[in-house]
Structures are given as structure tokens and as C-alpha cells.
Scaffold this motif. Structure first.
Motif, PDB file in Angstrom:
ATOM      1  N   ARG A 898       0.783  -1.187  -0.058  1.00 49.27           N
ATOM      2  CA  ARG A 898      -0.091   0.063  -0.078  1.00 49.27           C
ATOM      3  C   ARG A 898       0.721   1.400   0.167  1.00 49.27           C
ATOM      4  N   GLN A 901       1.858   1.946  -3.194  1.00 52.94           N
ATOM      5  CA  GLN A 901       0.733   2.413  -3.995  1.00 52.94           C
ATOM      6  C   GLN A 901       0.531   3.945  -3.740  1.00 52.94           C
ATOM      7  N   GLU A 902       0.662   4.050  -2.349  1.00 52.05           N
ATOM      8  CA  GLU A 902       0.489   5.399  -1.849  1.00 52.05           C
ATOM      9  C   GLU A 902       1.575   6.413  -2.539  1.00 52.05           C
TER      10      GLU A 902
END
Lengths: 1080, 322
Positions: A898, A901-902
Motif C-alpha cells: 500500500r 501504491q501510496e
């Protein structure tokens, strides 16, 4: 005026004698006749003249002189005249003999007549007129055959001899050959058309006998034309008119009879018929006068029979049976064969029946039946007599025949029904119903007794609604309607059983409180029915209404007492029974009931006396009283607290004796059989008693009046004693359901005991709880429940393998037991149940001991469980740790991703921003700046939210895994049961302890009521023998309490219903003459 | 008047159902039905569908009586082990556990105001009154021993004055209790004083109820198969109604006071018209003894009458009363 001339001897002169001036003294004439030696025909002529004038003495004098020996000598050659004189005398004496009623003189006349005829025959034995005379004489003497022979002799000589023809006709008539007779009369008439009217009378009678009534009538009328004073013709015509059976005919016939009577008052036939007529008009005085006259004037058997019959009938209808019987008998004696005249037999039978001479009545009625085999009345009476003589089957046969012959005879059906009641109530009911329909069809009101019987039968068959309708119909309208209809009134006044105020009030309000005597029984039966329908309030009022008008109606008192008894109001019940005894202190029903009530009141000695009195009051014929005594003895045998075996045996023996006595009197007495069965069971003969009980049970099912739950219980006891627990349980349960609406705690106790014995602890405890619920104040049940729990616990702990759950539930039960025992212990201070406190304390102690033992077990079990749980916990924790690690890993990975992704997103955003900024820069306005800030904020919250969601999911996973482990834990626990053996720490110790306790418990059990009921119920049960011994040995110091609870309900040979239960079937036998007489 | 069957729940409990009462509606929920059984549970049902709301455990030995507070928030249940459990209806939290040894516990009733719980004390021949705020005994109403020789009356069947049933008068001033021997005792509650006996029954009186409008009118159900009407103050027996063929186990009076319903061992429920004093209807829904029945108390916006009956056949039946 006609004269005869007597020639004067030796001269031409003649003496003229005017026939109507014959001298009173025949000697004058005789002198002349003798002196002048007048020819004999003159003698005869003069004699005949005297005869015609009714001067019989002179007639006889002349003829006797004319037949004297001197004359014979003198007129020796004059044969015919001499014969004529002799024949005339013969005929004269025949006639005298015929009309003479006194036997001796009659004989003498006939002898004289015979002598004259014989003398005539000696003169000329071929003279026809002599033979005719002889024939007549023989006829008069009733010697028909010889008479016929005499006439035949004449007729052989001269076939047209009129007198002989007539004589022969008479013979044939007497022989019953009416057509032959008719022929002869006809011939006589042809030969001699001018013959007297009597010939035509003969023709008329022949025709009548041949059934040619019209021709007969013509003949009689012709006779009357010729001779208006001919009595026989008149009577015959009158009879014919009477036979027409029409009012006009009868009136005419009576007029003719009367005329005949006026013409000749001594014609027996006319007298009889007149008497017959006056019998029907009810003028008995006339009947007697007429018949007595008739009897005086006739000698003719059948006519006399008829007269006697009339006389008897007259007395019969007046109710003078003795005299009637005498005359019927006289009448019967006059009749040679019943075929000729059967009525007096019937009458005699009736009188004999009335006077109680059944055997003679029977033979007389049977004679009637021979003549009229299809006569309904006779069949009915015969049926009735046979029943009275105890030959029910034969009686029934006759009744059946009667109903078959006349299917519209309501009376016959009624009586048939009454007979059938004894054997076949269904058929009886049918017969009654038919009778009722017939009465209705005939426009008659059905008799109350009939409706009552129908009602009772319907009642017995359980058709209560129908029965109520029937009773109501029988009762019709009356004061009772107000009570039956209005429940409010009845509910208000049920309060006082002896309260008559209600009726006084009604009377003072102007109502007429009236109960016709013939409706009392129906009213009583209706009240009984209402009781059955649970409307005891209304029933009570009706009983009181009966008592209000008929204070001697004992059964009403007894039923009131029974109602009070059903409501457990013993004192009131006793009072009511005493009221009944005031009416009749020998009433065995009342005494029996009183005894029963005294027993209920625990008044043993008094009860025994009362029952004895009841038994004595009926000379020992009242089975109920004997049975009650038997029961008393049985109770006495099992009641004795100290159980004296000798006394017990005596009482048992005595009760058996009494039961047997009843059975001998009434082999079908269920209660006695039941009692006998109980005694057998007490002695250990279970097979015998089982047979008895089974039979009684079969017999008892079927009538609403026979309710014998006891036999079910007894049968169950026997099964129990034989160790057949499943069947016993079923039997107890059925009995409870069938008879007690499941409300009897005593049977529940039996049931519990069976479960106990079968080691079905939970069932046992549940059953006891139910019993406690039904009988909360019975502390014994609580005690038993405590014992059952204790026993259950002990047996569970003894088990080699058990789970912690089992042990736990054991502990719970033990706690319950402890609580129950301690409660009992606490309550014992209040003296409300009478248990020995010490004993309860022992139980408490034992239970507590068990409890502590169980706690050890429990601890062990729990420890084991704990270990397992720990192990499982460990495993689970490992699993959890593993899981957590895995999850953490995942999380990390996830977060890494994540973040990536972030980062990416940020980069993109930055790029975008950058791009936008560039664009902004291009435009360069203030508003854009603000916008930028808000955008930034949005992104922040977004992220936060997402993180939260992730956490939640994790939690979910976690909880799920916990469920899983729990499941496996449970599984493992299951497995653990198998390997429980290794948990035997302290087992040897507890085992010993348990054994100890077992012994102890057994002893205690024996003490506790449960064991006791065993001792009471099946003393010799082999299986229970050892236990019983213990029970006996301990029963001394143990409470006797339970004994009262196990009292074997066999008490019941108590015929619940005898409480004044009566089913009246009113018998009204009607043999008053008038009924059957009508058919004459 | 008429009863119409609405619904029956077969196997409402695992075993015989012995007790039933209505819990009055509160502001948040409609009235509920409370039943107790030998299976040691108390169950709460939502009317009219009779949906099981909850099963309360915690009793050992059969539950013999249930009672609900007039406000509808709390209820009490008692069992053969002589414990009374007082609990919050909505949360099932135990509020108190009552016992008064050696007195056992039979029928219980809250007084009309809800300040007192009366408990029939069986062999102690008394009724215990519990304060519903402190759960302390405020009074023990004892039936005086009958005159005459004392010890003789101690029958083996226990005390003759074994108290089975209780009933409050509508004004809460009188309390009547029925006993095994059939006598009914009337008490003045404010003065805690025994007033008198009402006689007429000679068999156990298992249920009693006062008319909602007439504080003197008392109905009693007895094992003698009769229902009696008493003038409870004037000591008079007004009427006696027969019709059941076995024990009458329970009686309740309709909220309008015009009818009573009785449940009997003969498996029937009967509706009696008081103006006629006669049974006008007999319901045969049950296949075993009918131990309890109760009319739903009026209140709120409920117009229609309801009657519930419970039986040894494990079922509950609900009827419409109109």
C-alpha cells in the motif's frame, strides 16, 4: 167345540165329552172309560187333551191307567193303541228327564221312560214309533250313537219317517255333521211340508253352523213367522245380530234377546247372552242374577260353562279374585275340551297369576295357546310367567313371538324390552324405542316407565344427551323445569345441601311445588344423569326437591351424601347418610356408605361395626357390605404399623374368606374378584392374581357405571413385582390418563418407584416432581425425590466412565437433594410432616459427603478438563501466534504494497499538482489557492478511512479463529471420555466409600418411602425379597409414614356406584281383566 | 361473550407447562407472555404470534409459578426448590433471589400497585409479603391454627392449612389465600391481620382471583371440580358452579369483569358467563391438564381481549376474548 163320544157299552148311546170341559178330576173320565170299556184310542185322545191343557197329572193318570195290566189283559189284541199309550208315557218321561236338572230324579225319569218303551217293544218290536221314542230317549240321555242306531232301524223300514228323520238330523247335528243334518231336515220338510216350526229351526241352526248366515237368518225368520213365540229362533237371530259387531246389530240383537227373555224367562242361552251384555255395560248385579238363573235352568255343559264364565268374569272385574277363581274353575269343569270354550281357561289363568299360583296359571295359558297359537296376549302372559319362574330364555322366546305376530303391539315390545334389560341392553333399548314409536303412532302418550327405561339405558350406554332428552320428555312440565333450566338459581342454592328454603320460598310465592308420584323415579334418574354431566348443583336441587315432597326417599339422601363425599365434605356426607338412616335404620346401602365414610374419616372400629350392621341388615346377602368388610380386613392386614405377621395373616385370611363368599353368591362380581386377586398377590401368587386382574379388567370395560381403575393398578403392581417394569409403567400411565385425568399423585408415586427400580433416574425424579406439584403438602414425595437424586448421583459417581458434564449434573442434583433434605429438616421443627429429623440429617450428611466426594471427582474431571483446555489453549495460542505472525506478515506485505501504491499515488498527485500549479501559475488567481488546500484535506481523510477498514477485518478474522478452536476443544472433550481411565486418582478410596455408601443408601432407601411401598405392594417378590427383609428390619425405627401412602388402592372393591345407585325399571304388569278381556 | 382460538404453540416447552402470566406493556414494548415449566425454564413470548423472545434458565426442579410486576418491568418465577428469582424482563438480569426457609414457595402475585410480592408459603401456613424495593420480608400473614386439640390436626398429609394460592383484591387492601383443605383465608393487608375463613371447599384450592371491579367478589377454583363465588368480606358463599369433570386448576377473571375462565384437569378451558352463572363455552385445544390460564390485563391502546392457557401437553394456546 170339539167333542169325543164314548160309546156306551151294549147300547147305541154315546157319552159326549166336550174336550174343553174335561173334568178336573180325571177319575170321573177314567170311570166312564173303564165302565164303558171305551176303545183305547179314546183314552189316548183324552190324555193328549189333558196334556195340551197342561194338566199333566191327569194326563199321566189316564195313561198309567191305560197301560195297567188289567187293560193289557182286556185289550190284549189291541196292539197299536197299547203301544201308542206306552210310547206316549215313554216320551213324557223322556221329556221329564230331559228338563230335570237334578241328577237322581233325572235318572229315575229316564229309567221309567226306558221301561215304557221296552214294554211297548215287547208288544211289537217292529213298531217304528217305539224306535223313534227310544231314539229320542237316547238322545236325551246323550247316547248319540245308540240313538242313531234306533233311528236307523226306523228309517231302514221307512225312509220317509219324519220323526225318525228329525231324530237322525238331530244326531248328525250333535255329531257335528251339519250338512248331513241339513239334508235330513230338508227331507223331513219335503215329506211333510206342514211340520212344526222346529224343523226349520233345525235347518237354520245347520246353516248357521255351516256358515251360511243369510240362509240361516231366513230360516229363523220363517220359524218366527210360523211361531212368533219361538224362543230358540229368537235367541238364534239375536246371537246372529250380536255377532255382526255393529252398534245397530247389537241393539237389535239385544231387543230380540229381551223378547225371548220375556216370552220364556228360563232360556239359559238368552240369559247368558243378556248377562254377557250387562257385563259390558257394567251392571254386575244383573249379570249375577241372570247367570244364576241360567245355571238353575240348564243342565247343558257348554251353556253352564258359559254361565259360570259370565259370573266369574263379573267377580273378576270387581276384583274378587277368590270367587272369580272358583267360578272360572266351575266353568272349566263344564268344558270337556279347551277347544270348545277356551275363555274360562284364560280367565282362570289370569286369576291364578294374580293370586300368585304361577304353575297353574301357566298350564291354563298353555291350554289357551293350544287353541290360539298366535294369540299375542297369551304369548305375552306366558312370557311373563316364564320370566317369573326364572326361565328367562323361554319367556323371551314367547315375547319375541308375540312381537313378531303383532309388530304393532307396543305393550309387547315394552315387555320384551324389560326382559332384555337383563341380558342385552342394546336389544332392550331397541325394543323400548319401537314401543315408544308405536305408542306415538297410535296417538297414545308413551308411558312414563317406558321413557324412564329408555333414558336409563341411554344413560348406561353413555348417550347422555339423548338420555337427558328422554328424561325431560318423560317428566314433561312441572316445577322442576325452573331448576333444570336456570343455572343461576341452582348455583345459588347449592350452598346448603339440606336447605329447603328455596321450595318454601317458591310455595309462599304462590307457586305450586308438586311432584307426581310416578315422576319421582324419572326425576331421580335425571338428577343422577346431571351428576354424571358434572352438573351436581342442579342434581342436588332435584334430589332435595324429591326429599321436600317425599322425605322418605332414601336414595335421594344417599346421592346427596355421595355428592358431598365427592367434594370431600365428609361431615356433611355423614350427616346426610344419618338422615337416610333415620328413615330406615336397616337400609344396607346407607349403612355401607356410612361405613365407607367412617373409614375415610379414619374411624376404623366404628366403620367395622357399621359395615357389620349393613351385612346383618341383609342377612349377609348384601355383597357390598361383605366386600367392604373384606376390604376392611385387608386394610387392617397391611395397615398395622408394627406389622404383626400373625395378625396380618389372620386379616388376610379373613378378607379372602369374605371375598370368596361374595364370589360364591355372585360369580360375576368384579370387585370381589379383584379383592381375591389382591389377596393372592399379597401371598405372592402373582400368576394367579395376574390372571384374575386381567379378566376383571376385560370385564370392567364397557359400562359407564363400572369404573375400576384399581384393577389396572393392581395389574401394574403385579408386572412391577415380576420385574416387568416397562409394562408396569405403561399400565400405570394408562390408568392415570384413563381414570384420573393424570391427577393422582399416588399412582405417580407408584410410577416413580417403577422408574426407580428400573434405574431410570431422570424419569423417576420428573415423576416425583409432578407428584409434588399435584400434592404439594405431601412431604414424603419430596423426601423420595431427594432420595432419588441421591441415588442417581451415587450411581453416576460409581460409573467407571463419566464426563465432567455428567459429574457436574450430578453435583447439581446433589445440591438439589441437599436442599430438599435441609428444607425437610428445617420444616421438621414445625412438626408438619413427621419425618425423623435425625434421619433427614443423615441424608443431608450423606449427600454432603457425596457432594464432597463428587467435588473431588469434579475437581479431577475439571482438572483434566483444565489440562486439556490448557493444552488446547496452548495449541490455540500457538495457532493464534502463528496466525498472528502470518497476519502480521500479510499486513506488512499489504502495507508495504500500500505504501508503494501510496507513494505512487503521491507521485502522481505531485505530478498532477505540479502540473496544475504550472497551470495555475499560468492563470494566477487567488481563488485557486483556497481550492488547493481543501483538496489536500480530502486526500488525508480518505486514507484514514481506509486504514480503519483494514483493522476491522483483522478483528473479524481473529474472532473466527477462536470459534474454531472452541469447536475442536469440544471434539477433544468427546475423545477424552474414552481415555478417562487415567483420571483414577483417589478412585479406590471413593470406590470403597461408595460401597459403604451404597449399603448405607440401601438401608436408608428402605427407610424412605420408596422401599416401603415395595414392602407393601409385593411382599414376596423374589427380586425384592432381600431388600424387603431389610425393609422389615428397619421399618421399626423408620417412619411408618409411607405406609399410609402405599395403601394399595385395591380398597376399591369399593363399588363407587353403590352409593344409592338405583336404576329403577318400574315394572307395571297389568293383568287387570279388562285389558285382555276385550278381545272376547 | 366468546373465545376464539388464535394460535397454539405445540412443544412450547420441553415438558409440561405449569405457570403462565402476562407482563403488562411498557412504553417501549407490547405486553409479553411469561410461562414456566417443569423443564426448569421460564420463557418469554411475544403476543400475538407467540414468538419466543427468550428462555430463562437458573431454576432447578420445576417452575411452579410466575408473576409479573404491574408496571411490566420486572417479574418473578418460583420453583419446587423454593427459590424465587426476581428478574428484569428486558435484560434478564437477576434482581433478587428470595427464600424464606422453611417456608416453601407456591403461587406468587404482585399487589396491584406493585409494592409487594405475595408468596404462598405452603406448609408454613402463611403468606410472605416481600417489599419490591428492598426485597425484604415486610410481613408474614399466618393462618391461625384452628381451635380444638392441636396435635390431632397434624395429619400425615402435612398441615391442613397448607397454603397453595394467593389473590389480591383490586384495591390492594385484602389478600386471600387458598389451602389444601379447601378453606380460604382472608387478610387485611395494611394491618397485617387475619380476618376470617371462607368455607365451602373441602379439597385443595389451587387458584383464586378477585373481580377487578368488586373488591368483595372472589372466585376460587378447587379440586372438587367446582368454582365458587364468595362475598369475601361478608363471609358468604354466593354461588357454586359445576361443570368440570375433574380438578379445576386455575381461574382468572376477564378484564371487563363479566366472565371468568377456568382450566381443569379434564383438559378443557371453560368460559363462564357471570350473569348466567353458566359455562357458555368449552375449549378443547389441550390434550392434558390445563395448569394455568390468564387474561391479558387491559392497558395502552389494546382493545381486544386475550386469554392464554398452558398445559401438561407442553403447549400454549392463545384465544381472542370478545
Amino acid at each position: 167345540m170339539a167333542c169325543v163320544y164314548i160309546p156306551v157299552q151294549n147300547s147305541e148311546e154315546e157319552v159326549r165329552v166336550a174336550l174343553d170341559q174335561l173334568p178336573r178330576d180325571a177319575s170321573d173320565i177314567l170311570d166312564i172309560l173303564k165302565a164303558e170299556q171305551a176303545p183305547l184310542d179314546l183314552w189316548l185322545m183324552i190324555a193328549r187333551e189333558y196334556f195340551k191343557q197342561g194338566k199333566l197329572e191327569q194326563f199321566r193318570q189316564i195313561l198309567e191307567e191305560g197301560s195297567s195290566p188289567e187293560i193289557d189283559d182286556y185289550y190284549a189284541d189291541v196292539r197299536y193303541e197299547r203301544i201308542a199309550i206306552l210310547n206316549a208315557l215313554g216320551a213324557y218321561y223322556s221329556y221329564l228327564g230331559k228338563i230335570e236338572t237334578k241328577q237322581r230324579e233325572k235318572e229315575e225319569h229316564f229309567i221309567l221312560a226306558t221301561q215304557y218303551y221296552n214294554k211297548a217293544s215287547r208288544i211289537d218290536m217292529h213298531e217304528p214309533s217305539t224306535w223313534v221314542g227310544k231314539g229320542q230317549l237316547l238322545l236325551a240321555k246323550g247316547e248319540v250313537e245308540q240313538a242313531s242306531a234306533a233311528f236307523k232301524i226306523v228309517l231302514d223300514g221307512d225312509r220317509d219317517n219324519v220323526p225318525a228323520l228329525l231324530g237322525q238330523a238331530c244326531v248328525e247335528f250333535n255329531r257335528g255333521r251339519f250338512s248331513d243334518s241339513l239334508e235330513l231336515y230338508k227331507r223331513a220338510l219335503q215329506v211333510y211340508p206342514g211340520c212344526p216350526a222346529a224343523v226349520r229351526l233345525g235347518i237354520g241352526l245347520c246353516r248357521y253352523k255351516l256358515g251360511q248366515f243369510e240362509k240361516a237368518r231366513q230360516a229363523f225368520e220363517r220359524v218366527l213367522q210360523l211361531d212368533p213365540e219361538n224362543v230358540e229362533a229368537l235367541v238364534s237371530l239375536a246371537i246372529m245380530d250380536l255377532r255382526t259387531n255393529e252398534a245397530a246389530g247389537i241393539r237389535k240383537g239385544m231387543l230380540e234377546m229381551q223378547r225371548a227373555f220375556e216370552i220364556y224367562p228360563y232360556c239359559a242361552m238368552a240369559l247368558n247372552y243378556l248377562a254377557n251384555h250387562f257385563f259390558f255395560t257394567g251392571q254386575h248385579f244383573l249379570v249375577e242374577q241372570l247367570t244364576e238363573t241360567a245355571l238353575a235352568v240348564t243342565n247343558h255343559g257348554p251353556t253352564k260353562a258359559h254361565s259360570y264364565y259370565n259370573l266369574a268374569r263379573s267377580y273378576h272385574s270387581k276384583g274378587d279374585y277368590d270367587k272369580a277363581g272358583v267360578y272360572y274353575m266351575a266353568s272349566v269343569k263344564e268344558v270337556n275340551k279347551p277347544h270348545e270354550f277356551v275363555f274360562p281357561y284364560f280367565g282362570l289363568g289370569q286369576v291364578q297369576l294374580k293370586l300368585g299360583d304361577l304353575k297353574s296359571a301357566l298350564s291354563n295359558f298353555e291350554k289357551v295357546l293350544e287353541v290360539y297359537p298366535d294369540n299375542c296376549e297369551t304369548l305375552k302372559v306366558l312370557g311373563h310367567i316364564y320370566v317369573q319362574l326364572g326361565q328367562i330364555d323361554k319367556g323371551m322366546e314367547f315375547m319375541r313371538k308375540a312381537t313378531k305376530i303383532d309388530p304393532r303391539d307396543a305393550q309387547a315390545f315394552l315387555e320384551l324390552g324389560e326382559l332384555l334389560i337383563l341380558s342385552d341392553t342394546g336389544a332392550a333399548l331397541d325394543a323400548f324405542k319401537t314401543a315408544r314409536i308405536l305408542f306415538k303412532k297410535g296417538g297414545q302418550e308413551a308411558p312414563i316407565e317406558l321413557l324412564n327405561n329408555i333414558g336409563v339405558l341411554q344413560f348406561e350406554r353413555g348417550e347422555f344427551e339423548l338420555a337427558q332428552q328422554t328424561f325431560n320428555e318423560a317428566l314433561g312440565d312441572g316445577i322442576w323445569v325452573t331448576f333444570i333450566g336456570d343455572e343461576k338459581k341452582s348455583s345459588a342454592s347449592t350452598i346448603q345441601f339440606k336447605d329447603m328454603k328455596l321450595f318454601h320460598d317458591l310455595e309462599s310465592n304462590g307457586h305450586h311445588v308438586e311432584v307426581p308420584w310416578d315422576k319421582v323415579t324419572v326425576l331421580f334418574n335425571l338428577a343422577r344423569l346431571l351428576e354424571q354431566l358434572n352438573k351436581s348443583g342442579t342434581a342436588s336441587i332435584l334430589y332435595r326437591l324429591i326429599l321436600f315432597k317425599y322425605p322418605d326417599y332414601i336414595d335421594a339422601y344417599l346421592r346427596l351424601a355421595a355428592i358431598a363425599k365427592a367434594q370431600n365434605n365428609v361431615l356433611l356426607s355423614i350427616e346426610l347418610v344419618n338422615d337416610a338412616l333415620k328413615v330406615n335404620d336397616k337400609c344396607s346401602n346407607a349403612l355401607s356408605m356410612l361405613g365407607e365414610l367412617e373409614l375415610k374419616n379414619d374411624d376404623w372400629v366404628k366403620a367395622k361395626e357399621t359395615l357389620r350392621a349393613a351385612s346383618d341388615a341383609t342377612d349377609g346377602k348384601d355383597s357390598y357390605a361383605i366386600l367392604s368388610l373384606g376390604n376392611w380386613n385387608y386394610f387392617a392386614a397391611i395397615r398395622n404399623e408394627k406389622r404383626n405377621p400373625k395378625l396380618e395373616a389372620t386379616h388376610l385370611e379373613k378378607s379372602k374368606e369374605l371375598y370368596t363368599k361374595v364370589l360364591l353368591q355372585h360369580p360375576a362380581n368384579l370387585y370381589a374378584a379383584n379383592g381375591a386377586g389382591v389377596v393372592f398377590a399379597e401371598k405372592g401368587h402373582f400368576d394367579v392374581s395376574k390372571d384374575i386382574f386381567t379378566q376383571v379388567q376385560e370385564a370392567a370395560s364397557g359400562s359407564v357405571f363400572v369404573q375400576m381403575p384399581d384393577v389396572w393398578i393392581n395389574l401394574a403392581h403385579v408386572y412391577f413385582a415380576q420385574g416387568n417394569f416397562a409394562l408396569a409403567v405403561k399400565m400405570y400411565q394408562n390408568c392415570l390418563r384413563k381414570f384420573y385425568y393424570n391427577t393422582d399423585s399416588q399412582i405417580l408415586l407408584y410410577l416413580a418407584r417403577t422408574h426407580y427400580e428400573a434405574e431410570q433416574w431422570q424419569d423417576c425424579i420428573k415423576t416425583l416432581l409432578r407428584a409434588i406439584h399435584l400434592a404439594p403438602s405431601n412431604y414424603t414425595l419430596r423426601f423420595d425425590a431427594g432420595v432419588a437424586m441421591q441415588k442417581f448421583s451415587a450411581s453416576t459417581l460409581q460409573k467407571a466412565k463419566r464426563t465432567a458434564d455428567e459429574v457436574r449434573s450430578t453435583v447439581a442434583e446433589l445440591q438439589n437433594a441437599v436442599r430438599i433434605f435441609s428444607q425437610l429438616s428445617a420444616a421438621s421443627n414445625l412438626h408438619i410432616h413427621g419425618f425423623d429429623e435425625k434421619k433427614i440429617d443423615t441424608h443431608v450428611g450423606y449427600c454432603n459427603h457425596l457432594l464432597s466426594a463428587a467435588k473431588v471427582h469434579l475437581e479431577a474431571a475439571e482438572r483434566e478438563e483444565q489440562q486439556i483446555r490448557q493444552r488446547q489453549e496452548l495449541a490455540r495460542q500457538v495457532a493464534i501466534a502463528e496466525e498472528a505472525r502470518r497476519k502480521a506478515e500479510e499486513q506488512r506485505k499489504y502495507q508495504l504494497e500500500r505504501r508503494k501504491q501510496e507513494d505512487e499515488l503521491k507521485r502522481v498527485q505531485q505530478q498532477e499538482e505540479h502540473f496544475r500549479r504550472v497551470k495555475e501559475q499560468w492563470k494566477s488567481t487567488q481563488g485557486s489557492k483556497r481550492r488547493e488546500r481543501s483538496d489536500d484535506e480530502e486526500g488525508g481523510t480518505n486514507e484514514k478511512r481506509r486504514r480503519k477498514g483494514g483493522k476491522k477485518r483483522k478483528k473479524d478474522k481473529h474472532s473466527k479463529s477462536r470459534y474454531d478452536t472452541e469447536e475442536t476443544e469440544a471434539d477433544m472433550m468427546g475423545e477424552q471420555e474414552v481415555e478417562d481411565e487415567d483420571v483414577d486418582y483417589g478412585e479406590p478410596k471413593t470406590q470403597m466409600n461408595d460401597d459403604d455408601a451404597e449399603e448405607n443408601a440401601q438401608g436408608l432407601l428402605a427407610a424412605a418411602g420408596l422401599e416401603d411401598s415395595d414392602a407393601d405392594d409385593e411382599p414376596a417378590a423374589p427380586s425384592a425379597a432381600s431388600r424387603r427383609r431389610r425393609a422389615l428390619s428397619e421399618s421399626d425405627d423408620d417412619e411408618p409414614l409411607e405406609r399410609q401412602s402405599s395403601p394399595i388402592r385395591e380398597n376399591s372393591a369399593d363399588l363407587h356406584e353403590s352409593d344409592g345407585e338405583i336404576r329403577d325399571r318400574d315394572k307395571t304388569y297389568r293383568d287387570d281383566a279388562s285389558d285382555e278381556e276385550k278381545q272376547d | 361473550m366468546k373465545l376464539g382460538g388464535i394460535k397454539s404453540v405445540e412443544n412450547a416447552h420441553d415438558d409440561s407447562v405449569w405457570a403462565v402470566t402476562w407482563v403488562p406493556a411498557t412504553q417501549t414494548r407490547p405486553p409479553l407472555l411469561l410461562t414456566g415449566s417443569i423443564d426448569e425454564t421460564v420463557r418469554i413470548w411475544r403476543s400475538d404470534e407467540l414468538v419466543l423472545e427468550r428462555t430463562n434458565t437458573g431454576h432447578s426442579l420445576g417452575v411452579v409459578s410466575v408473576a409479573a410486576h404491574p408496571l411490566g418491568s420486572i417479574a418473578a418465577s418460583s420453583s419446587i426448590d423454593s427459590f424465587v428469582r426476581v428478574f428484569d424482563i428486558d435484560s434478564n438480569a437477576t434482581i433478587a433471589t428470595l427464600e424464606a426457609p422453611p417456608s416453601e414457595v407456591w403461587q406468587m402475585r404482585f399487589d396491584p400497585k406493585g409494592a409487594i410480592l405475595a408468596v404462598a408459603g405452603g406448609g408454613s401456613a402463611s403468606v410472605k409479603l416481600w417489599d419490591t424495593s428492598t426485597w425484604e420480608i415486610v410481613a408474614t400473614l399466618s393462618i391461625p391454627w384452628p381451635e380444638g386439640p392441636g396435635p390431632k390436626s397434624t395429619d400425615k398429609s402435612g398441615s391442613k392449612k397448607f397454603v397453595l394460592s394467593v389473590a389480591w383484591s383490586p384495591d390492594g387492601k385484602r389478600l386471600a389465600c387458598g389451602s389444601m383443605d379447601g378453606t380460604i383465608s382472608v387478610f387485611d393487608v395494611p394491618r397485617a391481620k387475619f380476618l376470617h375463613h371462607l368455607e365451602g371447599h373441602f379439597m385443595p384450592v389451587r387458584s383464586l382471583v378477585y373481580s377487578p371491579f368488586d373488591p368483595r367478589l372472589l372466585f376460587s377454583a378447587s379440586d372438587d371440580a367446582h368454582v365458587h363465588m364468595y362475598d369475601a368480606d361478608g363471609k358468604g358463599l354466593i354461588g357454586s358452579m359445576s361443570g368440570h369433570s375433574s380438578w379445576v386448576l386455575s381461574v382468572d377473571v376477564s378484564p371487563d369483569g363479566a366472565a371468568i375462565a377456568t382450566g381443569s384437569s379434564d383438559k378443557t378451558v371453560k368460559l363462564w358467563d357471570l350473569s348466567m352463572r353458566a359455562a357458555v363455552q368449552t375449549m378443547t385445544n389441550h390434550s392434558d391438564q390445563v395448569w394455568g390460564l390468564a387474561f391479558r390485563p387491559p392497558g395502552g391502546d389494546l382493545r381486544s381481549g386475550r386469554l392464554a392457557s398452558v398445559s401438561d401437553d407442553k403447549s400454549i394456546s392463545l384465544y381472542d376474548y370478545s
